[in-house]
Design an enzyme around this catalytic site. Structure first.
Site, PDB file in Angstrom:
ATOM      1  N   TYR A 266       0.838  -1.209   0.000  1.00  0.00           N
ATOM      2  CA  TYR A 266       0.000   0.000   0.000  1.00  0.00           C
ATOM      3  C   TYR A 266       0.872   1.258   0.000  1.00  0.00           C
ATOM      4  CZ  TYR A 266      -2.956   3.725   1.851  1.00  0.00           C
ATOM      5  OH  TYR A 266      -3.605   4.919   2.041  1.00  0.00           O
ATOM      6  N   GLU A 267       1.965   1.221   0.771  1.00  0.00           N
ATOM      7  CA  GLU A 267       2.846   2.386   0.868  1.00  0.00           C
ATOM      8  C   GLU A 267       3.848   2.478  -0.284  1.00  0.00           C
ATOM      9  OE1 GLU A 267       3.007   3.142   5.684  1.00  0.00           O
ATOM     10  OE2 GLU A 267       4.472   1.769   4.810  1.00  0.00           O
TER      11      GLU A 267
ATOM     12  N   VAL B 232      -4.878  -2.033   9.170  1.00  0.00           N
ATOM     13  CA  VAL B 232      -6.112  -2.814   9.207  1.00  0.00           C
ATOM     14  C   VAL B 232      -6.419  -3.257   7.783  1.00  0.00           C
ATOM     15  CG1 VAL B 232      -8.586  -2.808   9.754  1.00  0.00           C
ATOM     16  CG2 VAL B 232      -6.991  -1.499  11.172  1.00  0.00           C
TER      17      VAL B 232
ATOM     18  N   GLY C 135     -13.127   1.135   8.822  1.00  0.00           N
ATOM     19  CA  GLY C 135     -14.377   1.827   9.091  1.00  0.00           C
ATOM     20  C   GLY C 135     -15.196   1.203  10.206  1.00  0.00           C
TER      21      GLY C 135
ATOM     22  N   GLY D 298     -13.845   0.920  13.456  1.00  0.00           N
ATOM     23  CA  GLY D 298     -13.261   1.329  14.725  1.00  0.00           C
ATOM     24  C   GLY D 298     -12.024   0.551  15.123  1.00  0.00           C
TER      25      GLY D 298
ATOM     26  N   GLY E  93      -8.895   0.486  13.680  1.00  0.00           N
ATOM     27  CA  GLY E  93      -7.689   1.311  13.677  1.00  0.00           C
ATOM     28  C   GLY E  93      -7.635   2.228  14.887  1.00  0.00           C
TER      29      GLY E  93
ATOM     30  N   ASN F 157      -0.030  10.199   1.667  1.00  0.00           N
ATOM     31  CA  ASN F 157      -1.020   9.361   2.344  1.00  0.00           C
ATOM     32  C   ASN F 157      -2.027  10.229   3.108  1.00  0.00           C
ATOM     33  OD1 ASN F 157      -2.447   7.295   3.511  1.00  0.00           O
ATOM     34  ND2 ASN F 157      -0.673   6.302   4.445  1.00  0.00           N
TER      35      ASN F 157
ATOM     36  N   TYR G  89      -5.025  10.725  11.657  1.00  0.00           N
ATOM     37  CA  TYR G  89      -4.214  11.065  12.822  1.00  0.00           C
ATOM     38  C   TYR G  89      -4.473  12.501  13.301  1.00  0.00           C
ATOM     39  CZ  TYR G  89      -1.620   6.831  11.646  1.00  0.00           C
ATOM     40  OH  TYR G  89      -1.274   5.525  11.371  1.00  0.00           O
TER      41      TYR G  89
ATOM     42  N   GLU H 263       7.001  22.619  13.816  1.00  0.00           N
ATOM     43  CA  GLU H 263       8.324  22.795  14.416  1.00  0.00           C
ATOM     44  C   GLU H 263       9.468  22.641  13.412  1.00  0.00           C
ATOM     45  OE1 GLU H 263       8.809  20.378  17.888  1.00  0.00           O
ATOM     46  OE2 GLU H 263       6.882  20.968  18.751  1.00  0.00           O
TER      47      GLU H 263
END
Length: 202
Positions: A55-56, A124, A130, A132, A134, A161, A168, A180
């Site tokens: 996926y990544e 997941v 979808g 809950g 994760g 992503n 997050y 920062e």
């Protein structure tokens, strides 16, 4: 009570395997369970790490083996901890999998903030998103972090992503690159070898 046991066990020379063999951590919601991984789960963790790397778009960079995963996570002083999301048999995948998600994390130290947790992987399987799972995995890692008196839960997200970044941020994460100016750097391969060779000789 569970978290008190985890805290005591983590302080006893990292004997996480003893904890894994005798206890389970349950987070029940929408017919799934969050629990501590066992060595027997490594084959599923390994499978899901491959799904995540695909996926990544990082499949070509994967180097670790199933044996590495077992050895590094379930030794006397493990390099990582892992939580598993498990569904009942009646909800298993078409391939027969009941382990459908995982969170892999480790401890770090910051001379500004103190003890920290680094969340390396949160995954997941697509058909179980979808629900809950994760959120439950991430919250469970946060509970371990708080029990260990850690000040931060940190992670990295690829810049493209957007779904993960939005997830997050919605949960309260701070984008340190924006706020920062931090950048994530890595020494790898020949660069790491060269740097190590430059160390003073004893």
């Amino acid at each position: 009570m569970f978290l008190m046991l985890v805290g005591l066990l983590f302080r006893s020379k990292g004997q996480f395997s003893r904890f894994l063999g005798g206890l389970s951590w349950y987070y029940l919601k929408m017919d799934f369970t969050i629990r501590a991984a066992t060595p027997e789960d490594c084959i599923d963790i390994f499978r899901m790490t491959r799904e995540l790397s695909e996926y990544e778009k990082l499949s070509d960079q994967v180097k670790i083996s199933l044996e590495d995963l077992k050895r590094n996570g379930f030794c006397q002083n493990p390099f990582y901890r892992c939580l598993i999301a498990e569904v009942p048999e009646e909800h298993k995948t078409k391939d027969g999998h009941v382990n459908v998600g995982y969170a892999l994390f480790c401890y770090t130290y910051c001379t500004i903030k103190g003890k920290c947790v680094y969340l390396g992987d949160l995954y997941v399987m697509p058909e179980f998103r979808g629900k809950g799972i994760g959120k439950a995995l991430m919250s469970s890692v946060a509970k371990v972090a708080k029990e260990q008196q850690c000040t931060n839960l940190q992670l990295s997200v690829l810049d493209w992503n957007t779904p993960s970044m939005d997830f997050y941020i919605a949960k309260g994460a701070q984008d340190l690159t924006k706020s920062e100016g931090w950048h994530s750097l890595r020494f790898h391969g020949a660069a790491l070898d060269k740097l190590a060779e430059e160390a003073p000789k004893n």
